[in-house]
Design an enzyme around this catalytic site. Structure first.
Site, short mmCIF file in Angstrom:
data_model
loop_
_atom_site.label_atom_id
_atom_site.label_comp_id
_atom_site.label_asym_id
_atom_site.label_seq_id
_atom_site.Cartn_x
_atom_site.Cartn_y
_atom_site.Cartn_z
N ASP A 110 -36.28 21.80 33.77
CA ASP A 110 -35.28 21.24 32.85
C ASP A 110 -36.03 20.68 31.64
O ASP A 110 -36.92 19.85 31.79
CB ASP A 110 -34.51 20.12 33.58
CG ASP A 110 -33.43 19.50 32.72
OD1 ASP A 110 -33.07 20.11 31.68
OD2 ASP A 110 -32.95 18.41 33.07
N GLU A 121 -32.23 24.87 31.14
CA GLU A 121 -32.44 24.63 32.56
C GLU A 121 -32.43 25.94 33.33
O GLU A 121 -31.56 26.78 33.08
CB GLU A 121 -31.27 23.78 33.03
CG GLU A 121 -31.59 22.68 33.98
CD GLU A 121 -30.33 21.91 34.34
OE1 GLU A 121 -29.75 21.27 33.45
OE2 GLU A 121 -29.93 21.98 35.51
MG LIG Z 1 -32.38 19.00 29.79
#
Ligand SMILES: [Mg+2]
Length: 376
Positions: A27, A128
């Site tokens: 992420d 992500e």
């Molecule tokens: Mg993020």
């Protein structure tokens, strides 16, 4: 700096004959504002807010994302831009440059994909992705994660946080606990210990409404949910009762695989000034219908359901939907249905935001060169 918080493994994987999965969730940290910092190095270390134009505090719309420095002022994603301006008028306010973020995202996804084992890669959002990596053990997987972080930093000057676990659920939760620049490894033997103290809302799919229901049953933590008699969850939740109980036990067998299906396409507009003027509202619906159809055609899908969203000046928000009996990509149809649906809301009360969304999508037949032919 990579902070590695490895929780030591206690048990070996239960079944050595089947591969223990080592799944990463990568992420990017405050993705949009970090990209802006790369583009504008003079902004590094300053509170930066990416979103709608604040117009000296009278602006409409919301904060899309902000830097960690801006967060120190209490600014958050989704907050009205006028409030962000009040909290920190000296912040640097930048417009959303989605085309740029998408270009950077595509380069990062290419890097990530190159680390996936047997193409087990799944983009979750613009910043992500899940990867199933081929690793000897979790230590090896952590080494791969460090290499991924290094490569992204070297090529894009961006930092990321990575969670590693034996399944997607654990990887996802782990990615979130040491942001920014985190690396969290949760080995199979400590999954339960890792999950137990967390609030149930950490489980994807448990939102505010479910949280409230569970709370009324005395369930607040993942441990509470795990130790609850699953049979008593079924009357209220049906199949989802079993699923969330499994998740609370750290069981998630879902595969890392790319989901190419588009669920819906939509566009929204916040008026510069709240309005009850039917002319303005219906013209805006026409414009939104046009943008939404253009986006739909770009994805190569057809729709069957049209919905509109209306948010009044007091933030009271409503949606209305209508389905047609066939698949279509007809602009006039979208505009006509949307206008019919929105008329119900045109009256005394002023409207702040309207939106048009197309759903129940299906891939357009590739042999069908003319979509008009298809619907008529
Ligand atoms: Mg993020």
């Amino acid at each position: 700096m990579v902070r590695n918080c490895t929780i030591p493994r206690r048990n070996k994987a239960p079944n050595p004959s089947c591969r223990t999965r080592t799944i990463l969730l990568v992420d990017m940290d405050s993705f949009f504002s970090s990209i802006e910092m790369v583009e504008h190095p003079e902004l590094v270390g300053l509170p930066v807010v990416v979103g709608a134009d604040p117009k000296d505090g009278t602006g409409r719309g919301v904060v899309s994302t902000c830097s960690y420095e801006a967060r120190e002022y209490g600014i958050r994603s989704g907050m009205p831009i006028s409030k962000a301006y009040r909290l920190c008028p000296d912040a640097r306010f930048l417009p959303v440059d989605m085309a740029l973020y998408q270009t950077v995202s595509a380069r990062i996804m290419k890097i990530l994909r190159s680390y996936a084992y047997a193409d087990k890669f799944q983009k979750v959002s613009i910043d992500e992705a899940f990867l199933d990596v081929k690793a000897d053990d979790f230590e090896d997987a952590a080494g791969i994660a460090r290499n991924i972080k290094k490569e992204i930093l070297a090529k894009e000057k961006l930092i990321s946080s990575i969670g590693i676990g034996p399944n997607k659920l654990v990887a996802k939760i782990a990615s979130d606990i040491q942001k920014p620049d985190g690396l969290t490894v949760v080995t199979p033997g400590v999954v339960q210990e890792f999950l137990d103290p967390m609030p149930v809302t950490k489980i994807p799919g448990i939102g505010k409404k479910t949280e409230k229901t569970l709370k009324s049953m005395g369930i607040e933590t993942i441990r509470d949910l795990r130790t609850y008699d699953v049979r008593k969850l079924v009357p209220g939740f049906g199949k989802w009762g079993y699923q969330m109980h499994d998740l609370a036990c750290g069981i998630d067998e879902s595969e890392v695989k790319e989901d190419f299906t588009v669920k819906s396409v939509g566009r929204e507009l916040t008026f510069d000034e709240d309005t009850a003027d039917p002319g303005v509202i219906l013209d805006s619906i026409d414009a939104l219908a046009g943008e939404t159809i253009a986006a739909l055609i770009e994805t190569g899908y057809l729709f069957r359901t049209v919905s509109v969203k209306v948010r009044f000046e007091d933030f009271d928000t409503h949606t209305r939907a209508r389905s047609i009996g066939f698949m279509s990509s007809d602009l006039k149809l979208v505009a006509d249905i949307s206008k019919k649906l929105v008329r119900e809301f045109i009256g005394e009360k002023k409207i702040r935001l309207i939106g048009v969304r197309l759903s129940s999508l299906r891939k357009a037949d590739t042999r069908q060169t003319s979509i008009d032919e298809f619907i008529r």
